[in-house]
Every structure is written in C-alpha cells, then in structure tokens.
Design a protein around this motif. Structure first.
Motif, mmCIF file in Angstrom:
data_model
loop_
_atom_site.group_PDB
_atom_site.id
_atom_site.type_symbol
_atom_site.label_atom_id
_atom_site.label_comp_id
_atom_site.label_asym_id
_atom_site.label_seq_id
_atom_site.Cartn_x
_atom_site.Cartn_y
_atom_site.Cartn_z
ATOM 1 N N ARG A 59 0.870 -1.018 -0.053
ATOM 2 C CA ARG A 59 -0.164 0.154 -0.259
ATOM 3 C C ARG A 59 1.062 1.344 0.209
ATOM 4 O O ARG A 59 0.361 2.396 -1.176
ATOM 5 C CB ARG A 59 -0.305 -0.002 1.513
ATOM 6 N N ARG A 60 1.942 1.086 0.418
ATOM 7 C CA ARG A 60 2.887 2.475 0.525
ATOM 8 C C ARG A 60 3.366 2.630 -1.078
ATOM 9 O O ARG A 60 3.740 3.823 -1.002
ATOM 10 C CB ARG A 60 3.871 2.126 1.594
ATOM 11 N N ARG A 61 3.886 1.204 -1.400
ATOM 12 C CA ARG A 61 4.106 2.032 -2.596
ATOM 13 C C ARG A 61 3.350 2.579 -3.472
ATOM 14 O O ARG A 61 3.728 3.571 -4.553
ATOM 15 C CB ARG A 61 4.673 0.148 -3.292
ATOM 16 N N ARG A 62 1.708 1.548 -3.437
ATOM 17 C CA ARG A 62 0.816 2.619 -4.681
ATOM 18 C C ARG A 62 1.068 3.792 -4.068
ATOM 19 O O ARG A 62 0.821 4.775 -5.059
ATOM 20 C CB ARG A 62 0.232 1.823 -3.587
ATOM 21 N N TRP A 63 0.426 4.383 -2.834
ATOM 22 C CA TRP A 63 0.873 6.017 -1.901
ATOM 23 C C TRP A 63 1.604 7.082 -2.626
ATOM 24 O O TRP A 63 1.488 7.699 -2.953
ATOM 25 C CB TRP A 63 0.476 5.701 -0.522
ATOM 26 N N ASP A 64 3.046 5.617 -2.712
ATOM 27 C CA ASP A 64 4.060 6.934 -3.216
ATOM 28 C C ASP A 64 4.314 6.772 -4.666
ATOM 29 O O ASP A 64 3.846 8.221 -4.981
ATOM 30 C CB ASP A 64 5.285 5.908 -2.747
ATOM 31 N N GLU A 65 3.563 6.265 -5.357
ATOM 32 C CA GLU A 65 3.235 6.533 -7.073
ATOM 33 C C GLU A 65 2.815 7.542 -6.732
ATOM 34 O O GLU A 65 2.829 8.383 -8.096
ATOM 35 C CB GLU A 65 3.282 5.110 -7.777
ATOM 36 N N ALA A 66 1.014 7.624 -6.561
ATOM 37 C CA ALA A 66 0.286 8.368 -6.375
ATOM 38 C C ALA A 66 0.809 9.364 -5.764
ATOM 39 O O ALA A 66 0.682 10.707 -6.674
ATOM 40 C CB ALA A 66 -1.123 7.775 -6.469
ATOM 41 N N HIS A 67 1.256 9.740 -5.168
ATOM 42 C CA HIS A 67 1.660 11.111 -4.569
ATOM 43 C C HIS A 67 3.101 11.384 -5.080
ATOM 44 O O HIS A 67 2.793 13.076 -5.401
ATOM 45 C CB HIS A 67 2.500 10.906 -3.288
ATOM 46 N N ALA A 68 3.516 11.219 -6.132
ATOM 47 C CA ALA A 68 5.103 11.448 -6.762
ATOM 48 C C ALA A 68 4.204 11.998 -8.571
ATOM 49 O O ALA A 68 4.484 12.900 -8.208
ATOM 50 C CB ALA A 68 6.397 10.861 -7.533
ATOM 51 N N GLU A 69 2.576 11.704 -8.592
ATOM 52 C CA GLU A 69 2.468 11.577 -9.847
ATOM 53 C C GLU A 69 1.755 13.067 -9.707
ATOM 54 O O GLU A 69 1.459 14.226 -10.796
ATOM 55 C CB GLU A 69 1.384 10.610 -10.465
ATOM 56 N N PHE A 70 0.798 12.892 -8.058
ATOM 57 C CA PHE A 70 0.090 14.245 -7.867
ATOM 58 C C PHE A 70 1.030 15.237 -7.711
ATOM 59 O O PHE A 70 0.496 16.628 -7.926
ATOM 60 C CB PHE A 70 -0.553 14.028 -6.509
ATOM 61 N N THR A 71 2.461 15.500 -7.088
ATOM 62 C CA THR A 71 3.747 16.136 -7.281
ATOM 63 C C THR A 71 3.955 16.715 -8.420
ATOM 64 O O THR A 71 4.214 17.998 -8.674
ATOM 65 C CB THR A 71 3.894 15.387 -6.100
#
Length: 296
Positions: free
Chosen positions: A108-120
């Motif tokens: 779940r952390r990896r999914r969130w990190d990817e989504a956060h990077a895309e949002f950034t």
C-alpha cells in the motif's frame, strides 16, 4: 441507588435485546430452516410448514415444562451466539486496524508513493501553467490525482488495511499540524471535552464496533450456507454491508476525533497551564507533548 441499578439493568437488557438477542434468534431460525430443507429442497416452504405442524402436534410440546426448557435453550443458545459474535467482532476489528502483515502495508505504501509522486508532478505542472490557457485543465488534473492519492490513504500508509490507515492517519495529521502526540494527549483531552462532543465520538465508536460484529453474524450465515445455500447469499450480503458500514463509521470516528483536537486543543493547553492565544500552534503542541510525556 436502587433506582440507579434498576435503570442500568434496564439499559443493559435493552442493549442485549437489540444488539445480540434478536440477531441470534434470527440466525437460529435460519439454521433450523436450513437443516430442515437442505440444498435439495431449498425453496420448499410447504415441506417446512409440514414439518413444523408435525412438530407442533407432538404431545411433549404441549407440556409447560417442555416449553420452558425449550425457551431456556433458545435463550442459552442466543446468549452463546451473542458472546461469540462479540468476540469475533473484536477480533475482526483488530485485524482491520493491525499494522501487520508488513508486506501488505509496504505494498500500500508503494501505491501511495507512486500516486503522491504523480500528484506532485501534476502540481508543478499546474503552477507552471498558471496564467496560460492550460491553467484550468492542469489544475483539474492535479485535483483528480490528489483525490486518487487520498483514496489510498490521507498520509503515507503504515497499515495493510484501509480502515487501519484511516484511523492511524489521525495521529500523523495532528503531529504534522500541531506536533501533538495524540496517544498521550487524548485521555486528558477527553476529560475536558463537553458532554455532547464525547457522546458524538462515543456513538461513532459504537457504530464501528457494531459493523465489526456484523461481520461475525455474516460468518454465521456463511456457515449455515454449507447445508442451505440461500444462507450463504445472505451471509455475503451481510458481509458487504458490514464492510461498507465499517468504512463509514471509521471515517466518522476519525473526523470527529481530529475535530475534537482542532476545536478543543486550546482548552487542553489552558487546562495544563500552557498559554495559548488563538488557535493551537506547533509550539504549543510541542509544549503539551513534552509535558504529557513527562520529558521522555
């Protein structure tokens, strides 16, 4: 004291009747129906009524003593089922809120990190597009990716389950905003909260517990489904309902808890003798944390 005990006894009996007795009796009735009909005659209500009529015609069932024993058996069975449902519901809640297994939390952390990077990246693109014809579309894209990231978790995930992350996010968000350790501050804050606020938070917590108990009842229907498949369908529907109710109740509990700190954190600071002019700040939160942790 007598009136107080009578009132408490009445409330306990009412809660037991509503939360445990009625669902237990319904499950017992479904189990008896399933054992009578089985898979082969799952739809044959005529067969069910015939067996009920034959059973009612038995001379032993016309005895007052037999009826009393039967009623006592139903009460004992419903009490046992109620206790089992309560225990299984508590176990389900621990699983939903647990921080293990770590591999699931890391996924779940990896999914969130990817989504956060895309949002950034989208946020940077929206800032660069400010004042251009692409501004509205870039801003909409950033909002969409922000919502997508928040659907995974509001902060970086630390739990394998969504509900566990939503509850754990309270502590992380309050630490980021106020440098306040919720674990040490909450018992003191609870004592300063108005009665109506505590009642709202308690009601949200009770709804979450009720949702986890509903999972236990769903497990009971699924077990009866081994001999009568319509019960398994009812179990699946009940499980889906419990899952949805748990998410709604968990969000309500988390938001009410966080709101209690936002609205009444200043009262906590003043009760501890820490000056707080206006809203709660990280400096004040740090002082509260240091004081309540006793310097550790």
């Amino acid at each position: 004291m007598t009136k107080l005990l009578e009132t408490l006894g009445g409330k306990l009996a009412e809660r037991w009747l509503t939360l445990l007795f009625v669902p237990s009796v319904v499950l017992l009735a479904v189990a008896a129906t399933g054992a009578t009909l089985g898979h082969g005659h799952w739809y044959d209500l005529r067969l069910l009524f015939e067996k009920l009529n034959r059973l009612a015609a038995e001379p032993a069932l016309r005895s007052t003593g037999t009826l009393i024993l039967g009623l006592a058996g139903v009460l004992a069975a419903s009490a046992a089922l109620g206790l089992a449902a309560t225990g299984l519901g508590a176990a389900v809640e621990r699983v939903w809120l647990a921080d293990r297994p770590r591999w699931a939390a890391n996924r779940r952390r990896r999914r969130w990190d990817e989504a956060h990077a895309e949002f950034t990246r989208a946020l940077v693109a929206a800032a660069r597009a400010e004042g251009t014809p692409e501004e509205a579309r870039a801003a909409a894209r950033a909002r969409e990716l922000n919502a997508r990231r928040n659907r995974i978790a509001l902060v970086a995930p630390t739990r394998p389950q969504w509900l566990g992350d939503r509850i754990a996010a309270i502590d992380g968000r309050l630490w980021e905003a106020y440098r306040l350790d919720l674990a040490s501050a909450w018992p003191r804050l609870w004592l300063t909260l108005p009665e109506d606020v505590r009642a709202e938070i308690g009601a949200a917590r009770a709804r979450l517990a009720a949702a986890t108990r509903l999972v236990a009842w769903a497990a009971g229907y699924l077990a009866v489904g081994a001999v009568w498949w319509p019960a398994a369908v009812a179990g699946l529907v009940t499980a889906a309902t419990a899952w949805r109710r748990a998410r709604v109740a968990g969000v309500a509990f988390a938001e009410l808890t966080e709101s209690a700190v936002d609205l009444h954190g200043r009262r906590l600071a003043e009760s501890l003798g820490i000056p707080c002019d206006g809203v709660l700040t990280p400096d004040v939160g740090t002082e509260i944390t240091h004081l309540l942790r006793k310097g550790t």
